[in-house]
Design an enzyme around this catalytic site. Structure first.
Site, PDB file in Angstrom:
ATOM      1  N   LEU A   9       0.848  -1.201   0.000  1.00 39.29           N
ATOM      2  CA  LEU A   9       0.000   0.000   0.000  1.00 39.29           C
ATOM      3  C   LEU A   9       0.881   1.247   0.000  1.00 39.29           C
ATOM      4  CD1 LEU A   9      -2.718  -1.069   2.592  1.00 39.29           C
ATOM      5  CD2 LEU A   9      -2.590  -1.527   0.136  1.00 39.29           C
ATOM      6  N   ARG A  16       0.455  14.164   7.049  1.00 41.84           N
ATOM      7  CA  ARG A  16       1.104  14.454   8.321  1.00 41.84           C
ATOM      8  C   ARG A  16       2.620  14.690   8.167  1.00 41.84           C
ATOM      9  NH1 ARG A  16      -1.641   9.295  11.192  1.00 41.84           N
ATOM     10  NH2 ARG A  16      -1.682   8.656   9.011  1.00 41.84           N
ATOM     11  N   ASN A 379      54.690  11.864 -10.169  1.00 44.51           N
ATOM     12  CA  ASN A 379      54.589  12.923  -9.174  1.00 44.51           C
ATOM     13  C   ASN A 379      53.973  14.171  -9.802  1.00 44.51           C
ATOM     14  OD1 ASN A 379      55.550  13.925  -6.368  1.00 44.51           O
ATOM     15  ND2 ASN A 379      56.060  15.541  -7.832  1.00 44.51           N
TER      16      ASN A 379
HETATM   17  C1  UD1 Z   1      -2.493   1.613   9.546  1.00 46.20           C
HETATM   18  C2  UD1 Z   1      -3.471   0.609  10.172  1.00 46.20           C
HETATM   19  C3  UD1 Z   1      -3.130   0.470  11.659  1.00 46.20           C
HETATM   20  C4  UD1 Z   1      -1.696   0.028  11.817  1.00 46.20           C
HETATM   21  C5  UD1 Z   1      -0.740   0.957  11.082  1.00 46.20           C
HETATM   22  C6  UD1 Z   1       0.647   0.366  11.060  1.00 46.20           C
HETATM   23  C7  UD1 Z   1      -5.589   0.790   8.977  1.00 46.20           C
HETATM   24  C8  UD1 Z   1      -6.959   1.334   9.008  1.00 46.20           C
HETATM   25  N1  UD1 Z   1      -4.813   1.101  10.013  1.00 46.20           N
HETATM   26  O1  UD1 Z   1      -2.725   2.867  10.160  1.00 46.20           O
HETATM   27  O2  UD1 Z   1      -3.990  -0.459  12.271  1.00 46.20           O
HETATM   28  O3  UD1 Z   1      -1.346  -0.032  13.193  1.00 46.20           O
HETATM   29  O4  UD1 Z   1      -1.163   1.135   9.718  1.00 46.20           O
HETATM   30  O5  UD1 Z   1       1.597   1.263  10.557  1.00 46.20           O
HETATM   31  O6  UD1 Z   1      -5.250   0.089   8.064  1.00 46.20           O
HETATM   32  N2  UD1 Z   1      -2.778   3.987   2.048  1.00 46.20           N
HETATM   33  C9  UD1 Z   1      -3.253   3.881   0.761  1.00 46.20           C
HETATM   34  N3  UD1 Z   1      -4.493   4.389   0.479  1.00 46.20           N
HETATM   35  C10 UD1 Z   1      -5.262   4.980   1.405  1.00 46.20           C
HETATM   36  C11 UD1 Z   1      -4.772   5.082   2.724  1.00 46.20           C
HETATM   37  C12 UD1 Z   1      -3.529   4.558   3.016  1.00 46.20           C
HETATM   38  O7  UD1 Z   1      -2.594   3.337  -0.118  1.00 46.20           O
HETATM   39  O8  UD1 Z   1      -6.373   5.405   1.058  1.00 46.20           O
HETATM   40  C13 UD1 Z   1      -1.438   3.435   2.350  1.00 46.20           C
HETATM   41  C14 UD1 Z   1      -0.480   4.482   2.853  1.00 46.20           C
HETATM   42  O9  UD1 Z   1       0.287   5.011   1.781  1.00 46.20           O
HETATM   43  C15 UD1 Z   1       0.407   3.722   3.836  1.00 46.20           C
HETATM   44  C16 UD1 Z   1      -0.489   2.571   4.309  1.00 46.20           C
HETATM   45  O10 UD1 Z   1      -1.555   2.483   3.387  1.00 46.20           O
HETATM   46  O11 UD1 Z   1       1.546   3.194   3.203  1.00 46.20           O
HETATM   47  C17 UD1 Z   1      -1.028   2.800   5.717  1.00 46.20           C
HETATM   48  O12 UD1 Z   1      -1.814   3.972   5.706  1.00 46.20           O
HETATM   49  P1  UD1 Z   1      -1.781   5.015   6.896  1.00 46.20           P
HETATM   50  O13 UD1 Z   1      -2.756   6.093   6.581  1.00 46.20           O
HETATM   51  O14 UD1 Z   1      -0.406   5.415   7.199  1.00 46.20           O
HETATM   52  O15 UD1 Z   1      -2.374   4.116   8.059  1.00 46.20           O
HETATM   53  P2  UD1 Z   1      -2.124   4.259   9.625  1.00 46.20           P
HETATM   54  O16 UD1 Z   1      -2.988   5.344  10.145  1.00 46.20           O
HETATM   55  O17 UD1 Z   1      -0.685   4.327   9.928  1.00 46.20           O
HETATM   56 CA    CA Z   2       1.097   4.581   8.676  1.00 42.45          CA
END
Ligand code: UD1
Ligand code: CA
Length: 460
Positions: A9, A16, A379
């Site tokens: 993902l 943030r 040199n």
């Molecule tokens: C997520 C998990 C959380 C976990 C944490 C670990 C969910 C709802 N929560 O939270 O339980 O403890 O990761 O690090 O899954 N992304 C997409 N598309 C989106 C949203 C996110 O591709 O629409 C990708 C982001 O680029 C990222 C990953 O998914 O690489 C995680 O997304 P992020 O928003 O960082 O989730 P967390 O709030 O960290």
């Molecule tokens: Ca994350």
């Protein structure tokens, strides 16, 4: 049908981080976070790796192109959460039996943990196996909620957690093995009625359980594998952690650090026994450094191979090779494609570029050697320059063994200086110099008598 596939993902907005760069390209020890994730995933050899892209898609695609392997790409055009992101990789789910989901912003998840979780997943015939751990600070992560028997009940996100749930230390790493069919059936049932108005992948767990599948938790042996970065502070912490882990590993191998101030060493760096690394030294990319060297202070070494007993003091070196016993610095630069022979001495304010320097050659001060093939035992006096560029084309300079290049010589390439030949100080050499000869290319001195006296007379 693939036995295993992996979905990474990487579409998130990374708001943030407050950056123009997509979050997964932000670097930990000079390697994009998604690079760490893919390196580990590739060690597992899944039959397909699919990357879900969205925000900063072109930049991510450009990075993937540098990795020299094929990835399938799924596009998430609007960011509606991790569950929605996985839905975009429907084809990968349809083509596989089990799928490993990884977050592109959690770089430390390693292949050993992934393999361990897969074993548990297959042996338990599970619908989902979540990789979890209890880091020192669980804030911001999804919490693992277990029932009274200790079985996985659900994952609750920080924003949605009750006060009691917020006290749970065990967290979701964001990495899981799913039975692909079970996940495909659960995804359309996800809802976005939560604090973030997102389709959470984590909600698929309860749905998979309701459908009669088993859900397991694999607790990672090393709790750091779960760490992820959502903010600049998180990224700083990950860098600190990774930096100290690399240094700790090198200490074990017999590398010496009188102190670790300003020292950053990448994960693809090998360093031999008894080599000392001095403060403010960055070593990154693929580097191999031998035994008994002294590297630093204030040096930057990138993609460079260094032999044994080499001294680099205040040096910048890129894509080069330095043989054993060479001494370089202070304030010298090796630009790409420089090969420095054994026992060579390169002193202060010397720049070498795309050149071969033979064994025991010396360029002690203020010299530029570019596009040159220099023999052994040569040199260079102070202030020599190979003029390699005529404004349009670059040309090479060739210098034979044991030649003596006098101070302030300009060598106008293409030009050759033969073995044992010498150039007179201040000469601008435009013609080839035969072996064993001395060449001078400078005007004879012209003396004007009474010059200053005449000037004084005119002024009066
Ligand atoms: C997520 C998990 C959380 C976990 C944490 C670990 C969910 C709802 N929560 O939270 O339980 O403890 O990761 O690090 O899954 N992304 C997409 N598309 C989106 C949203 C996110 O591709 O629409 C990708 C982001 O680029 C990222 C990953 O998914 O690489 C995680 O997304 P992020 O928003 O960082 O989730 P967390 O709030 O960290
Ligand atoms: Ca994350």
């Amino acid at each position: 049908m693939n036995k295993t596939a992996c979905i990474v993902l990487a579409a998130g907005d990374g708001k943030r981080m407050n950056s123009a760069k997509p979050k997964v390209l932000m670097e930990v020890l000079f390697k994009p976070m998604i690079g760490w994730v893919l390196d580990s995933a590739e060690k597992l050899s899944p039959e397909e790796i699919c990357v879900v892209v969205g925000n900063g898609e072109t930049k991510i695609q450009n990075y993937l192109n540098t990795r020299g392997r094929q990835y399938s790409i799924a596009r998430q055009t609007v960011r509606l959460g991790t569950g929605h992101a996985v839905m975009q990789a429907e084809q990968t789910l349809k083509n596989s039996e089990n799928v490993l989901i990884l977050c592109g912003d959690a770089p430390f998840m390693d292949d050993e943990t992934m393999r361990c979780a897969l074993k548990m997943h297959l042996e338990g015939n599970c619908g989902v196996t979540v990789i979890a751990a209890s880091p020192d600070n669980p804030f911001g992560y999804g919490r693992i909620v277990r029932d009274e028997k200790g079985d996985l009940l659900k994952i609750v996100e920080q924003k949605d957690a009750t006060v009691a749930e917020q006290h749970i230390r065990e967290i979701n790493s964001g990495a899981y093995w799913f039975n692909s069919k079970a996940l495909l059936e659960a995804l359309p049932k996800l809802s976005d009625s939560n604090a973030s108005k997102e389709y959470y992948l984590t909600d698929a767990i309860a749905l998979i359980k309701e459908a009669g599948h088993r859900a397991a938790v694999c607790t990672a042996t090393h709790k750091a594998v779960v760490l992820g970065a959502n903010t600049r502070n998180d990224l700083y912490s990950l860098n600190y952690f990774a930096r100290m882990a690399v240094i700790g590993d090198l200490l074990q191998k017999g590398v010496e650090f009188p102190c670790t101030d300003g020292i950053i060493i990448g994960t693809d760096v090998e360093i031999g026994q008894d080599t000392v690394i001095l403060p403010n030294t960055i070593i990154r990319g693929k580097c191999k450094i031998g035994c008994g060297c002294e590297i630093g202070p204030n040096s930057l070494i990138e993609n460079t191979e260094i032999g044994d007993f080499v001294v680099l003091n205040n040096v910048q070196a890129y894509q080069s090779k330095v043989e054993s016993g060479a001494t370089i610095g202070p304030f010298s630069q090796l630009r790409p494609n420089s090969h420095i022979g054994k026992g060579v001495k390169i002193g202060d304010f010397v720049e070498v570029k795309n050149s071969n320097i033979g064994d025991r050659t010396s360029a002690a001060h203020l010299t530029y050697i570019g596009d040159s093939d220099v023999g052994e035992g040569v040199n260079f006096g102070c202030g020599c320059v190979t003029a390699n560029y005529d404004g349009i084309q670059k040309f090479r300079t060739k210098i034979g063994d044991n030649a003596f290049i006098g101070c302030n010589t300009n060598l106008i390439a293409p030009v050759e200086v033969g073995e044992n030949a010498a150039t007179g100080a201040g000469s601008t050499i435009t013609k080839n110099v035969p072996p064993n000869s001395l060449v001078l290319e400078r005007a004879d001195a012209k003396v004007v008598q009474n010059w200053e006296k005449n000037k004084l007379r005119k002024r009066k």
